[in-house]
Design an enzyme around this catalytic site. Structure first.
Site, PDB file in Angstrom:
ATOM      1  N   GLY A 151      -5.186  -0.873   3.699  1.00 26.89           N
ATOM      2  CA  GLY A 151      -4.686   0.307   4.412  1.00 26.89           C
ATOM      3  C   GLY A 151      -5.674   0.987   5.332  1.00 26.89           C
ATOM      4  O   GLY A 151      -5.290   1.548   6.352  1.00 26.89           O
ATOM      5  N   ASP A 153      -7.308   5.321   3.228  1.00 26.45           N
ATOM      6  CA  ASP A 153      -6.167   5.641   4.088  1.00 26.45           C
ATOM      7  C   ASP A 153      -5.417   6.877   3.596  1.00 26.45           C
ATOM      8  O   ASP A 153      -5.182   7.819   4.333  1.00 26.45           O
ATOM      9  CB  ASP A 153      -5.218   4.440   4.211  1.00 26.45           C
ATOM     10  CG  ASP A 153      -4.783   3.850   2.863  1.00 26.45           C
ATOM     11  OD1 ASP A 153      -5.248   4.316   1.799  1.00 26.45           O
ATOM     12  OD2 ASP A 153      -3.970   2.910   2.880  1.00 26.45           O
ATOM     13  N   ASP A 157      -2.557   9.706  -2.900  1.00 30.63           N
ATOM     14  CA  ASP A 157      -1.263  10.180  -3.388  1.00 30.63           C
ATOM     15  C   ASP A 157      -1.506  10.825  -4.752  1.00 30.63           C
ATOM     16  O   ASP A 157      -1.810  12.012  -4.841  1.00 30.63           O
ATOM     17  CB  ASP A 157      -0.311   8.982  -3.438  1.00 30.63           C
ATOM     18  CG  ASP A 157       1.101   9.357  -3.845  1.00 30.63           C
ATOM     19  OD1 ASP A 157       1.386  10.559  -3.970  1.00 30.63           O
ATOM     20  OD2 ASP A 157       1.924   8.451  -4.043  1.00 30.63           O
ATOM     21  N   ARG A 163       2.013  -1.772   9.462  1.00 31.76           N
ATOM     22  CA  ARG A 163       0.607  -1.342   9.560  1.00 31.76           C
ATOM     23  C   ARG A 163       0.205  -1.103  11.012  1.00 31.76           C
ATOM     24  O   ARG A 163      -0.725  -0.358  11.290  1.00 31.76           O
ATOM     25  CB  ARG A 163      -0.313  -2.411   8.963  1.00 31.76           C
ATOM     26  CG  ARG A 163      -0.164  -2.612   7.460  1.00 31.76           C
ATOM     27  CD  ARG A 163      -1.334  -3.436   6.945  1.00 31.76           C
ATOM     28  NE  ARG A 163      -1.116  -3.971   5.608  1.00 31.76           N
ATOM     29  CZ  ARG A 163      -1.366  -3.311   4.478  1.00 31.76           C
ATOM     30  NH1 ARG A 163      -1.822  -2.077   4.520  1.00 31.76           N
ATOM     31  NH2 ARG A 163      -1.154  -3.877   3.315  1.00 31.76           N
TER      32      ARG A 163
HETATM   33  P1  IMP Z   1      -2.717   6.832  -5.534  1.00 32.76           P
HETATM   34  O1  IMP Z   1      -3.474   6.010  -6.528  1.00 32.76           O
HETATM   35  O2  IMP Z   1      -1.398   7.319  -6.095  1.00 32.76           O
HETATM   36  O3  IMP Z   1      -3.517   7.968  -4.945  1.00 32.76           O
HETATM   37  O4  IMP Z   1      -2.263   5.861  -4.375  1.00 32.76           O
HETATM   38  C1  IMP Z   1      -3.116   5.493  -3.380  1.00 32.76           C
HETATM   39  C2  IMP Z   1      -2.720   4.168  -2.758  1.00 32.76           C
HETATM   40  O5  IMP Z   1      -1.291   3.979  -2.763  1.00 32.76           O
HETATM   41  C3  IMP Z   1      -3.128   4.187  -1.296  1.00 32.76           C
HETATM   42  O6  IMP Z   1      -4.430   3.674  -1.123  1.00 32.76           O
HETATM   43  C4  IMP Z   1      -2.047   3.372  -0.640  1.00 32.76           C
HETATM   44  O7  IMP Z   1      -2.405   1.997  -0.637  1.00 32.76           O
HETATM   45  C5  IMP Z   1      -0.820   3.565  -1.497  1.00 32.76           C
HETATM   46  N1  IMP Z   1       0.063   4.622  -0.965  1.00 32.76           N
HETATM   47  C6  IMP Z   1       0.284   5.852  -1.490  1.00 32.76           C
HETATM   48  N2  IMP Z   1       1.170   6.540  -0.750  1.00 32.76           N
HETATM   49  C7  IMP Z   1       1.511   5.735   0.277  1.00 32.76           C
HETATM   50  C8  IMP Z   1       2.391   5.907   1.410  1.00 32.76           C
HETATM   51  O8  IMP Z   1       3.058   6.932   1.641  1.00 32.76           O
HETATM   52  N3  IMP Z   1       2.471   4.842   2.263  1.00 32.76           N
HETATM   53  C9  IMP Z   1       1.775   3.679   2.074  1.00 32.76           C
HETATM   54  N4  IMP Z   1       0.945   3.489   1.054  1.00 32.76           N
HETATM   55  C10 IMP Z   1       0.811   4.511   0.145  1.00 32.76           C
HETATM   56 MG    MG Z   2      -0.793  -0.206   0.145  1.00 27.72          MG
END
Ligand code: IMP
Ligand code: MG
Length: 186
Positions: free
Chosen positions: A50, A106, A109, A171
């Site tokens: 990402g 990137d 979340d 992407r």
């Molecule tokens: P986390 O562990 O929930 O913080 O998720 C982080 C990872 O999930 C990021 O590095 C992205 O690869 C993916 N991700 C989270 N939200 C999105 C989104 O809205 N679009 C695309 N990828 C996302």
């Molecule tokens: Mg991803």
């Protein structure tokens, strides 16, 4: 391919961050990093896939002899959410000991991916470890963030573009847009 082309795509919703706003903010982050890391050029660690677009723009906005490395992680979970269980798919080539490491992400979340990464990288004894995340989803964090640099706070919709994908698509969109298509099954 211009942005108008993508506006007619049925799976894509509104623009969340426009190309010109991305460019302006990346320039600002680059200038801030340049000022903060005078005399100690950082090792940029991009989290693939990402971050590949953001890192290539950010690296060119930093006026220091940075080094660049990448790692790839995969998180288990459904198409649009993270479970927090992260697997390193490609590790770094560099030894982090004594280095000023700046992780380039990137999007954050839940924050689970980042908190896992941070623990793993800190164990390698860098001189410093900071994070630059382009996007942070509001009110979604389940782990403490501690982000040194943030591009934009965005609403908690699933977004694509500027490196971000759904099932490896989109992407290459120049803007960041809401994804409104079917949720892919993994
Ligand atoms: P986390 O562990 O929930 O913080 O998720 C982080 C990872 O999930 C990021 O590095 C992205 O690869 C993916 N991700 C989270 N939200 C999105 C989104 O809205 N679009 C695309 N990828 C996302
Ligand atoms: Mg991803």
């Amino acid at each position: 391919m211009n942005a108008d082309h993508w506006s007619s795509h049925p799976d894509l919703g509104e623009v969340v961050v426009a190309e010109k706003d991305l460019q302006r903010r990346v320039e600002e982050l680059g200038a801030q990093i340049t000022a903060d890391y005078q005399g100690r050029p950082p090792l940029l660690v991009g989290v693939l896939k990402g971050a590949f677009v953001f890192m290539s723009d950010l690296a060119r906005a930093i006026a220091l002899p940075v080094e660049i490395d990448v790692m790839a992680v995969a998180s288990y979970g459904s198409g649009t959410t993270t479970s927090g269980v992260v697997r390193i798919v490609k590790d770094l080539d560099s030894d982090l000991a004594g280095r000023h490491v700046l992780v380039v992400e990137d999007i954050v979340d839940s924050g689970l991916t980042l908190s896992y990464l941070r623990r793993g990288l800190l164990a390698r004894q860098p001189a410093s470890l900071e994070v630059c995340a382009l996007l942070v989803k509001e009110s979604r964090q389940r782990a403490p963030l501690d982000l040194r640099y943030t591009g934009f706070h965005i609403p908690p919709d699933f977004v694509v573009g500027y490196g971000l994908d759904v099932a490896e698509r989109y992407r290459n969109l120049p803007d960041i847009r809401v994804y409104r298509g079917p949720v892919p099954v993994e």
